[in-house]
Motif scaffolding. Structure first.
Motif, PDB file in Angstrom:
ATOM      1  N   ASN A  21       0.700  -1.164   0.144  1.00 35.83           N
ATOM      2  CA  ASN A  21       0.202  -0.098   0.001  1.00 35.83           C
ATOM      3  C   ASN A  21       0.974   1.250  -0.134  1.00 35.83           C
ATOM      4  N   ALA A  22       1.955   1.435   0.874  1.00 41.89           N
ATOM      5  CA  ALA A  22       2.831   2.401   1.036  1.00 41.89           C
ATOM      6  C   ALA A  22       3.231   2.932  -0.386  1.00 41.89           C
TER       7      ALA A  22
ATOM      8  N   LYS B  47       2.284   1.645  -3.328  1.00 37.49           N
ATOM      9  CA  LYS B  47       1.324   1.728  -4.474  1.00 37.49           C
ATOM     10  C   LYS B  47       0.808   3.181  -4.462  1.00 37.49           C
ATOM     11  N   TYR B  48       0.452   3.549  -3.231  1.00 37.84           N
ATOM     12  CA  TYR B  48      -0.141   4.953  -3.162  1.00 37.84           C
ATOM     13  C   TYR B  48       0.727   6.153  -3.061  1.00 37.84           C
TER      14      TYR B  48
ATOM     15  N   ILE C 195      -0.307   9.492  -1.337  1.00 39.33           N
ATOM     16  CA  ILE C 195      -1.633  10.672  -1.400  1.00 39.33           C
ATOM     17  C   ILE C 195      -2.154  10.955  -0.259  1.00 39.33           C
ATOM     18  N   GLY C 196      -1.901  10.062   0.731  1.00 37.07           N
ATOM     19  CA  GLY C 196      -2.545  10.508   2.146  1.00 37.07           C
ATOM     20  C   GLY C 196      -3.941  10.070   2.117  1.00 37.07           C
TER      21      GLY C 196
ATOM     22  N   ILE D  46     -11.528   2.953   6.451  1.00 39.56           N
ATOM     23  CA  ILE D  46     -10.592   2.060   5.474  1.00 39.56           C
ATOM     24  C   ILE D  46     -10.165   0.890   6.041  1.00 39.56           C
TER      25      ILE D  46
ATOM     26  N   ARG E 240     -12.739   1.944  -0.190  1.00 46.39           N
ATOM     27  CA  ARG E 240     -11.663   2.692  -0.965  1.00 46.39           C
ATOM     28  C   ARG E 240     -11.965   3.995  -0.889  1.00 46.39           C
ATOM     29  N   THR E 241     -10.697   5.026  -0.771  1.00 46.58           N
ATOM     30  CA  THR E 241     -11.074   6.344  -0.393  1.00 46.58           C
ATOM     31  C   THR E 241     -11.111   6.797  -1.975  1.00 46.58           C
TER      32      THR E 241
ATOM     33  N   SER F 277       1.293   8.950   4.647  1.00 40.43           N
ATOM     34  CA  SER F 277       0.781   8.219   5.465  1.00 40.43           C
ATOM     35  C   SER F 277       1.608   7.560   6.635  1.00 40.43           C
TER      36      SER F 277
HETATM   37  P1  ADP Z   1      -6.702  -1.704  -1.533  1.00 41.64           P
HETATM   38  O1  ADP Z   1      -5.417  -1.141  -1.405  1.00 41.64           O
HETATM   39  O2  ADP Z   1      -6.764  -3.023  -2.334  1.00 41.64           O
HETATM   40  O3  ADP Z   1      -7.761  -0.742  -1.791  1.00 41.64           O
HETATM   41  P2  ADP Z   1      -6.766  -1.716   1.252  1.00 41.64           P
HETATM   42  O4  ADP Z   1      -7.688  -2.680   2.273  1.00 41.64           O
HETATM   43  O5  ADP Z   1      -5.609  -2.292   1.570  1.00 41.64           O
HETATM   44  O6  ADP Z   1      -7.298  -2.236  -0.131  1.00 41.64           O
HETATM   45  O7  ADP Z   1      -6.903  -0.483   1.408  1.00 41.64           O
HETATM   46  C1  ADP Z   1      -8.082   0.429   1.710  1.00 41.64           C
HETATM   47  C2  ADP Z   1      -8.004   1.712   1.515  1.00 41.64           C
HETATM   48  O8  ADP Z   1      -7.255   2.467   2.190  1.00 41.64           O
HETATM   49  C3  ADP Z   1      -7.318   1.861  -0.023  1.00 41.64           C
HETATM   50  O9  ADP Z   1      -8.254   1.591  -0.996  1.00 41.64           O
HETATM   51  C4  ADP Z   1      -6.914   3.424   0.378  1.00 41.64           C
HETATM   52  O10 ADP Z   1      -8.052   4.235  -0.095  1.00 41.64           O
HETATM   53  C5  ADP Z   1      -6.468   3.616   1.651  1.00 41.64           C
HETATM   54  N1  ADP Z   1      -5.201   3.367   1.904  1.00 41.64           N
HETATM   55  C6  ADP Z   1      -4.457   2.039   2.323  1.00 41.64           C
HETATM   56  N2  ADP Z   1      -3.084   2.257   2.258  1.00 41.64           N
HETATM   57  C7  ADP Z   1      -2.989   3.726   2.072  1.00 41.64           C
HETATM   58  C8  ADP Z   1      -1.842   4.572   2.013  1.00 41.64           C
HETATM   59  N3  ADP Z   1      -0.600   4.069   2.147  1.00 41.64           N
HETATM   60  N4  ADP Z   1      -2.082   5.735   1.590  1.00 41.64           N
HETATM   61  C9  ADP Z   1      -3.165   6.405   1.105  1.00 41.64           C
HETATM   62  N5  ADP Z   1      -4.254   5.665   1.332  1.00 41.64           N
HETATM   63  C10 ADP Z   1      -4.185   4.333   1.679  1.00 41.64           C
END
Ligand code: ADP
Length: 456
Positions: free
Chosen positions: A363-364, A366-367, A393-394, A403, A409-410, A447
């Motif tokens: 996640n860290a 990817k975003y 992106i935060g 979340i 998903r945000t 984040s």
């Molecule tokens: P996914 O990443 O597959 O959407 P997750 O359950 O891991 O599913 O995360 C849920 C949501 O939380 C993400 O869709 C995103 O909106 C937010 N999120 C998670 N990790 C981060 C991050 N490191 N930075 C920003 N947003 C995050």
């Protein structure tokens, strides 16, 4: 046996036992008082009867006998015998052969000075009486306490009647009391029997909201609310999961339909197949995620735990992530160097913890535009803390709690691939390990996710 009947019978049994003991004690004490009273009476009779014939020898014993018979014998049936020191009858208010005595008895009286004993249905008192010449006379007085025994019989009858009538009253009141006390349970029972999976909104009456039954009803209502909530979650989970699966499946279907519309070149077929492969991999990933979520719902006791060094699991996760996504960069550092291995050793399941760490690393990266994750290990007296920081992106403050819910998903994350189930899996796994997961974030700046696990 019904609980009401059981309570009534137990109640009756307890009351009957207490009353029986009470009646026996009263009867026993009354019998003791009666005996003692009659011995006292016999002693008095012996003294008064013996005084005249012993002290006034010249008195007419025949006349005395008649007087004594008229008073003592008719009143109590008391028989008095006076023996001289040669054990010869010196005076008796009746014929001496009608009364029981023996030389041993007379000797015992001489030895003990005063004696109380019983013979057949009679009570006997023996005492010593000295005349003015110093001769010791044995006076025996005996009688059957007819009136006392009759009184005792009356007391016995009264106690028996009282006991049985009280037991009958207790049974009746016991049943009334039990049915009254259990009425709320009966109401609760009929209310519960009407509740099904489709009307979990129905609530039990909580009565006065104070007593134990009210507390039971309140707890039951709270349990219904929790069940309703989890049913709702399950429903939304199933519809979200179907939606997530339907989208790539629909894409696959339309790709196949387009490909089949006309004759294609080998290169075109190859392109279509590559795209299909990509979509299929996407579906497999989603299904794997769902399976993991189902696994993480196992009860805590079903998960095998062993002591693990957190840094070892983190390095394994790092390797997996960078192998899968070569463009990602994951940096792992210690904030403080632990003097003792135990400070960074947790009791855990390595496969599950690796799932948490890979999810957070992925996640860290990817975003974040720089695709970098900065992992820091620290510890305190109780816990081992792992921070996963990025400059991505935060997350909006209002979305930070959401979340961790499945499929959430945000808005800003929608342009990145993902299904929104990774964090809910992480939260559950961390919970199983007795820890917690928190997030701090600023939109546009990045984040940091903290995983806090108790160390050994
Ligand atoms: P996914 O990443 O597959 O959407 P997750 O359950 O891991 O599913 O995360 C849920 C949501 O939380 C993400 O869709 C995103 O909106 C937010 N999120 C998670 N990790 C981060 C991050 N490191 N930075 C920003 N947003 C995050």
């Amino acid at each position: 046996m019904k609980i009401g009947t059981k309570i009534a019978l137990q109640f009756t049994f307890i009351v009957a036992t207490i009353l029986t003991i009470f009646c026996l004690v009263i009867y026993y004490l009354s019998e003791n008082y009666r005996q003692q009273e009659f011995y006292n009476c016999l002693r008095e009779c012996a003294n008064t009867t013996a005084r005249l014939p012993i002290k006034k020898k010249e008195i007419d014993k025949k006349l005395l006998k008649i007087i004594d018979r008229n008073t003592l014998d008719t009143l109590y049936g008391v028989q008095v015998l006076v023996f001289n020191d040669e054990n010869v009858v010196a005076y008796s208010n009746i014929n001496s052969d009608a009364i029981y005595y023996s030389p041993e008895l007379l000797n015992r009286v001489r030895k003990e000075q005063y004696l109380e004993t019983a013979y057949n249905d009679k009570q006997v008192v023996g005492s010593i009486y000295d005349d003015e010449n110093g001769s010791a006379y044995v006076v025996l007085a005996q009688a059957n306490d007819k009136y006392g025994k009759e009184k005792l019989e009356n007391i016995k009858d009264t106690l028996i009647i009282g006991l049985f009538s009280t037991i009958i009253i207790t049974i009746v009141f016991g049943f009334l009391f039990a049915s009254h006390a259990l009425k709320p349970i009966a109401t609760m029972n009929s209310d519960i029997s009407k509740i099904t999976a489709y009307n979990l909104k129905t609530k039990l009456h909580t009565g006065n909201n104070r007593d134990e039954l009210a507390r039971l009803a309140i707890n039951f209502n709270q349990m219904l609310a929790r069940l309703e909530n989890s049913f709702e979650l399950q429903k939304s989970f199933v519809s979200n999961a179907s939606h997530e699966l339907r989208t790539p499946l629909a894409a696959i279907k339309s790709e196949i339909q387009i490909a089949l519309e006309k004759e294609r070149t080998a290169v075109e077929y190859q392109t279509t197949l590559k795209s299909l492969l990509h979509d299929t991999q996407h579906i497999i990933k989603l299904i794997n995620g769902l399976l993991q979520l189902a696994k993480s719902e196992k009860s805590d006791s079903e998960v095998l735990m062993s002591p693990l060094r957190v840094d070892t699991v983190l390095f394994e996760a790092q390797e997996e992530v960078t192998h899968l996504f070569p463009s990602y960069e994951v940096q792992i550092d210690f904030e403080d160097i632990p003097e003792d291995d135990r400070l960074i050793t947790v009791l855990g399941n390595s496969a599950l913890l690796k799932t948490v760490f890979t999810n957070l690393m992925e996640n860290a990266c990817k975003y974040s535009d720089n695709q970098k994750a900065d992992v820091r290990i620290s510890f305190n007296r109780r816990n081992c803390l792992i921070a996963f920081q990025d400059e991505g992106i935060g997350i909006e403050r209002t979305e930070m709690n959401k979340i961790f819910e499945p499929f959430y998903r945000t808005q800003t994350a929608k342009k990145y691939r993902g299904h929104g189930i990774g964090l809910s899996i992480c939260k559950r796994i961390v919970q199983i390990h007795g820890g917690r997961i928190t997030v701090k974030s600023e939109v546009g700046k990045g984040s940091v996710f903290h995983v806090i696990l108790p160390h050994v």
